[in-house]
Structures are given as C-alpha cells and as structure tokens.
Design a protein around this motif. Sequence first.
Motif, PDB file in Angstrom:
ATOM      1  N   LYS A 106      20.061 -16.194  41.401  1.00  0.00           N
ATOM      2  CA  LYS A 106      20.985 -17.195  41.941  1.00  0.00           C
ATOM      3  C   LYS A 106      22.285 -17.174  41.149  1.00  0.00           C
ATOM      4  O   LYS A 106      22.288 -16.941  39.932  1.00  0.00           O
ATOM      5  CB  LYS A 106      20.359 -18.592  41.868  1.00  0.00           C
ATOM      6  N   ILE A 107      23.390 -17.462  41.821  1.00  0.00           N
ATOM      7  CA  ILE A 107      24.696 -17.487  41.157  1.00  0.00           C
ATOM      8  C   ILE A 107      24.702 -18.612  40.127  1.00  0.00           C
ATOM      9  O   ILE A 107      24.227 -19.720  40.389  1.00  0.00           O
ATOM     10  CB  ILE A 107      25.829 -17.675  42.186  1.00  0.00           C
ATOM     11  N   THR A 108      25.246 -18.302  38.962  1.00  0.00           N
ATOM     12  CA  THR A 108      25.281 -19.272  37.861  1.00  0.00           C
ATOM     13  C   THR A 108      26.663 -19.276  37.214  1.00  0.00           C
ATOM     14  O   THR A 108      27.442 -18.348  37.409  1.00  0.00           O
ATOM     15  CB  THR A 108      24.207 -18.932  36.797  1.00  0.00           C
TER      16      THR A 108
ATOM     17  N   LYS B 225      25.027  -8.814  37.448  1.00  0.00           N
ATOM     18  CA  LYS B 225      23.797  -9.062  38.196  1.00  0.00           C
ATOM     19  C   LYS B 225      22.677  -9.459  37.250  1.00  0.00           C
ATOM     20  O   LYS B 225      21.780 -10.207  37.606  1.00  0.00           O
ATOM     21  CB  LYS B 225      23.418  -7.815  38.987  1.00  0.00           C
ATOM     22  N   LYS B 226      22.726  -8.922  36.019  1.00  0.00           N
ATOM     23  CA  LYS B 226      21.788  -9.295  34.962  1.00  0.00           C
ATOM     24  C   LYS B 226      22.597  -9.660  33.724  1.00  0.00           C
ATOM     25  O   LYS B 226      23.761  -9.289  33.615  1.00  0.00           O
ATOM     26  CB  LYS B 226      20.862  -8.126  34.635  1.00  0.00           C
ATOM     27  N   SER B 227      21.958 -10.334  32.798  1.00  0.00           N
ATOM     28  CA  SER B 227      22.647 -10.671  31.548  1.00  0.00           C
ATOM     29  C   SER B 227      22.993  -9.390  30.796  1.00  0.00           C
ATOM     30  O   SER B 227      22.306  -8.376  30.939  1.00  0.00           O
ATOM     31  CB  SER B 227      21.760 -11.545  30.667  1.00  0.00           C
ATOM     32  N   VAL B 228      24.051  -9.454  29.989  1.00  0.00           N
ATOM     33  CA  VAL B 228      24.390  -8.306  29.147  1.00  0.00           C
ATOM     34  C   VAL B 228      23.232  -8.060  28.196  1.00  0.00           C
ATOM     35  O   VAL B 228      22.488  -8.973  27.863  1.00  0.00           O
ATOM     36  CB  VAL B 228      25.704  -8.539  28.375  1.00  0.00           C
TER      37      VAL B 228
ATOM     38  N   ALA C 137      28.268 -14.120  38.072  1.00  0.00           N
ATOM     39  CA  ALA C 137      27.056 -13.926  37.277  1.00  0.00           C
ATOM     40  C   ALA C 137      25.848 -14.501  38.006  1.00  0.00           C
ATOM     41  O   ALA C 137      25.961 -15.467  38.760  1.00  0.00           O
ATOM     42  CB  ALA C 137      27.223 -14.597  35.920  1.00  0.00           C
ATOM     43  N   PHE C 138      24.692 -13.873  37.765  1.00  0.00           N
ATOM     44  CA  PHE C 138      23.445 -14.312  38.375  1.00  0.00           C
ATOM     45  C   PHE C 138      22.439 -14.651  37.280  1.00  0.00           C
ATOM     46  O   PHE C 138      22.429 -14.034  36.222  1.00  0.00           O
ATOM     47  CB  PHE C 138      22.872 -13.202  39.269  1.00  0.00           C
ATOM     48  N   ASP C 139      21.564 -15.638  37.559  1.00  0.00           N
ATOM     49  CA  ASP C 139      20.518 -15.981  36.588  1.00  0.00           C
ATOM     50  C   ASP C 139      19.305 -15.083  36.812  1.00  0.00           C
ATOM     51  O   ASP C 139      19.332 -14.176  37.663  1.00  0.00           O
ATOM     52  CB  ASP C 139      20.153 -17.468  36.661  1.00  0.00           C
ATOM     53  N   ASP C 140      18.220 -15.343  36.083  1.00  0.00           N
ATOM     54  CA  ASP C 140      17.021 -14.503  36.159  1.00  0.00           C
ATOM     55  C   ASP C 140      16.341 -14.553  37.528  1.00  0.00           C
ATOM     56  O   ASP C 140      15.585 -13.660  37.877  1.00  0.00           O
ATOM     57  CB  ASP C 140      16.023 -14.903  35.065  1.00  0.00           C
ATOM     58  N   GLU C 141      16.596 -15.613  38.294  1.00  0.00           N
ATOM     59  CA  GLU C 141      15.998 -15.722  39.634  1.00  0.00           C
ATOM     60  C   GLU C 141      16.900 -15.165  40.724  1.00  0.00           C
ATOM     61  O   GLU C 141      16.590 -15.247  41.908  1.00  0.00           O
ATOM     62  CB  GLU C 141      15.668 -17.194  39.943  1.00  0.00           C
TER      63      GLU C 141
END
Length: 199
Positions: free
Chosen positions: A181-183, A149-152, A175-179
Amino acid sequence: MVSLNHDLEKTYLSSDTVCMSVHSFMVLEHVHTSEFLNSTNCSGIPNHSITLKVGVPIILLRNIDQSLGYCNGMRLIITRLRDLIIEAKVLSGKMVGENVFIPRISLTPSNARIPFKFQQRQFLIVVSFTMTINKSQGQSLSHVGLFLKKSVFTHGQLYVALSRVTSRKVLEILAFDDEGKITNEVKNVVYKEVFHNLV
C-alpha cells in the motif's frame, strides 16, 4: 517509452563471434551459431538489437575515455544517429552540454555461467528513462522521482537517492509499505552495530 517519441528510429545490431581457440573453434563455430550468440544476454553488455531515436536518454555501460570523463553511468541524450557512431549530449556532471561521439566497441563478456568465450561489437549504451539509486550516485539532477516499491536495503542508500537534488520542491517520492500500500513513510536502514566500537 521509446515509442512515445515520434522521431524516426534506427536499429543497431551487434556483431557476435566465438573467440578463436586452437582446439575448440572448429567445434564451437558449428554449435554456437550467430543466432545463438545474438540471443545470449550477459550482465553489463548491451542487447544484440538496440532501437534508438533522437531525444532518447541513454547511459554508458562502460568507461569509454576516463581522461575525458566518459565513464560508466554517464547520462546523455541522443542528438544524432549515424551508421558507425552515435552523437549525444551530456546531461549531468561537470561536462553538461558537451557533445560526445560514441563508437561501437568490442567486448568479451566474462560470465562463469557461459562455458565459452565470445566477442560482441556494439554501442555500449542502454536506453535509460530511469536508473537505480547506485547509478545516480555522484550526479546532480534538476528533478527526481523516487519509486520505492520496497524499502531501501543498505545503509546510506536513501541518503544517496534524496541528495541528488538541492531542493525538496523538485523531489517526488512514491513509496509502498510491506503490504504493497502507498505510504508516506520510508525506512532508513542503519546498522547500529557499526556504531558500537566508536569512541
């Protein structure tokens, strides 16, 4: 998730008591009732009430017998539920397929936020359909679904997560980006200052 398993369930309740102290026990036993102790949650100890079914995956919360490899983080699947003991089969590591008998164990939590000592007697397990990256370290898994949901947030954490399997075909990443959204990109955290002093 346990409710999706249609086998008969069994609920185990802990036995919680205030630790004996010459000066404070008589006062504490009236203030800290069984109901209050049962509702006290501390990190690293199981809940007062644990509902289990055969076929449910679990993780050990403490080392039971290090010489046999029954250690904190070991993954098992329940094979039989008895009144005083839980039978389970090891899911990973050198002991895959071995049967383990898990007893109730007494534990005294040490938490600075709790101004008194109490003892809990319970099975030191937690139901585990998922686990953190840190808990997965050292294990080999046949399939991995990685939910980011957030970066490691620490160096090497992504490597630990990705190296649990031997083939990319059995690895799925959401994985999701900072906004939010799926990335299809994931940041690998590297502290470059660590490398400045290397020759």
